[in-house]
Enzyme design. Structure first.
Site, PDB file in Angstrom:
ATOM      1  N   HIS A  55       2.796   0.068  -1.942  1.00 51.38           N
ATOM      2  CA  HIS A  55       1.508  -0.288  -1.353  1.00 51.38           C
ATOM      3  C   HIS A  55       0.747   1.004  -1.063  1.00 51.38           C
ATOM      4  O   HIS A  55      -0.395   1.150  -1.462  1.00 51.38           O
ATOM      5  CB  HIS A  55       1.728  -1.131  -0.089  1.00 51.38           C
ATOM      6  CG  HIS A  55       0.461  -1.640   0.528  1.00 51.38           C
ATOM      7  ND1 HIS A  55       0.428  -2.464   1.607  1.00 51.38           N
ATOM      8  CD2 HIS A  55      -0.834  -1.417   0.213  1.00 51.38           C
ATOM      9  CE1 HIS A  55      -0.833  -2.757   1.922  1.00 51.38           C
ATOM     10  NE2 HIS A  55      -1.600  -2.128   1.099  1.00 51.38           N
ATOM     11  N   GLN A 105      -6.668   3.491  -2.106  1.00 53.94           N
ATOM     12  CA  GLN A 105      -5.592   4.110  -1.336  1.00 53.94           C
ATOM     13  C   GLN A 105      -5.854   5.608  -1.139  1.00 53.94           C
ATOM     14  O   GLN A 105      -5.554   6.166  -0.098  1.00 53.94           O
ATOM     15  CB  GLN A 105      -4.232   3.875  -2.013  1.00 53.94           C
ATOM     16  CG  GLN A 105      -3.744   2.434  -1.890  1.00 53.94           C
ATOM     17  CD  GLN A 105      -3.355   2.065  -0.473  1.00 53.94           C
ATOM     18  OE1 GLN A 105      -2.668   2.813   0.210  1.00 53.94           O
ATOM     19  NE2 GLN A 105      -3.795   0.912  -0.009  1.00 53.94           N
ATOM     20  N   HIS A 109      -6.346   6.621   2.634  1.00 53.87           N
ATOM     21  CA  HIS A 109      -5.167   7.280   3.204  1.00 53.87           C
ATOM     22  C   HIS A 109      -4.929   8.683   2.652  1.00 53.87           C
ATOM     23  O   HIS A 109      -4.725   9.624   3.401  1.00 53.87           O
ATOM     24  CB  HIS A 109      -3.919   6.428   2.957  1.00 53.87           C
ATOM     25  CG  HIS A 109      -4.014   5.051   3.518  1.00 53.87           C
ATOM     26  ND1 HIS A 109      -3.896   4.787   4.863  1.00 53.87           N
ATOM     27  CD2 HIS A 109      -4.222   3.843   2.922  1.00 53.87           C
ATOM     28  CE1 HIS A 109      -4.014   3.480   5.070  1.00 53.87           C
ATOM     29  NE2 HIS A 109      -4.221   2.895   3.910  1.00 53.87           N
TER      30      HIS A 109
END
Ligand code: NAG
Ligand code: NAG
Ligand code: NAG
Ligand code: NAG
Length: 221
Positions: A55, A105, A109
């Site tokens: 993930h 992502q 992040h």
């Protein structure tokens, strides 16, 4: 003179601290494709595998909000890494949308993962290395402890111990979900120190009130 020195000094501190880590540890989170598709509001376009895939790798804090969407250069395509990313980090709802998943992502992040991971190439290469070379493949870790994805009911302890056996005995973070009266294991997070040099016990376990809280038994995997 002293005044100017102080000014220059505090300016430096400001600049240094703004580029320094605003995180305490990393979460390496993997999702179980079948369970993910069971709970996805829109049906998955591709049939899910009985596998955990990435993930994300998330810089996180022990207290307060995790950093997100840090300032960064534009996302660049990383064609050289794509064959590996397609296997370990697909957009499980739609593999044609993999690039959108990686891009998101990265912005959400990866852009906050400096100084440990100073750029995009570093970020994605590190995830590949962790999953493949360092064997942090959660399916594999469970399988090593003879826990296969057979849709059986497991106890929380059984799952936790299996993962701890593959992560230097550190405690993972687990997410479960209720679907049609069954509880399924849907996500496993392995935690690492801020250097990504060792596993740590995951801080901040899910509160009991969370919809993803795992019960002590009857967890399907
Ligand atoms: C993953 O694929 C789905 C389905 O095409 C899409 O709606 C979603 O936005 C994608 N995820 C990301 C983060 O791009
Ligand atoms: C992860 O582990 C599972 C179970 O051992 C294996 O089937 C799968 O191929 C592995 N994934 C990768 C990308 O190596
Ligand atoms: C990061 O790694 C260095 C060298 O291995 C070590 O000295 C330091 O304590 C580590 N920092 C953290 C937060 O683990
Ligand atoms: C697993 O547990 C659920 C919930 O307690 C139960 O309804 C189900 O029958 C169990 N499944 C098996 C295969 O034992």
């Amino acid at each position: 003179m002293i005044y100017i020195f102080t000014m220059v000094f505090s300016l430096n501190v400001l600049i240094l601290s703004s580029s320094a880590a605003r995180y305490d540890y990393f979460q390496f989170t993997q999702q179980y494709q079948q369970a993910f598709c069971n709970s996805n509001p829109t049906p998955c376009k591709d049939p899910p595998d009985k596998l955990f895939t990435v993930h994300g790798l998330w810089p996180s804090t022990k207290v307060g909000r995790d950093p997100e969407y840090c300032k960064t250069k534009r996302y660049r395509k990383i064609q050289r890494l794509e064959p590996q990313l397609e296997i370990i980090w697909p957009n499980v709802s739609d593999r044609k949308a993999n690039r959108g998943f990686w891009r998101k992502q990265w912005y959400k992040h990866g852009s906050c993962a400096s100084p440990a991971l100073p750029n995009q190439k570093h970020y994605f290469e590190t995830v590949i290395r962790m999953f493949l070379a360092e064997k942090q493949n959660v399916s594999r870790i469970l399988s090593m402890a003879t826990i296969e994805p057979e849709g059986k009911n497991r106890t929380l302890l059984e799952i936790q111990n299996a993962i701890r056996a593959g992560t230097n005995n550190m405690i993972p973070k687990l997410k479960c979900q209720k679907v049609n009266g069954m509880t399924e294991l849907v996500e496993v997070t392995l935690c690492h120190d801020s250097n990504l040099t060792q596993f740590i016990n995951c801080p901040r376990p899910l509160p009991q009130a969370s919809p993803y809280f795992c019960p002590i038994d009857d967890i399907q995997y």
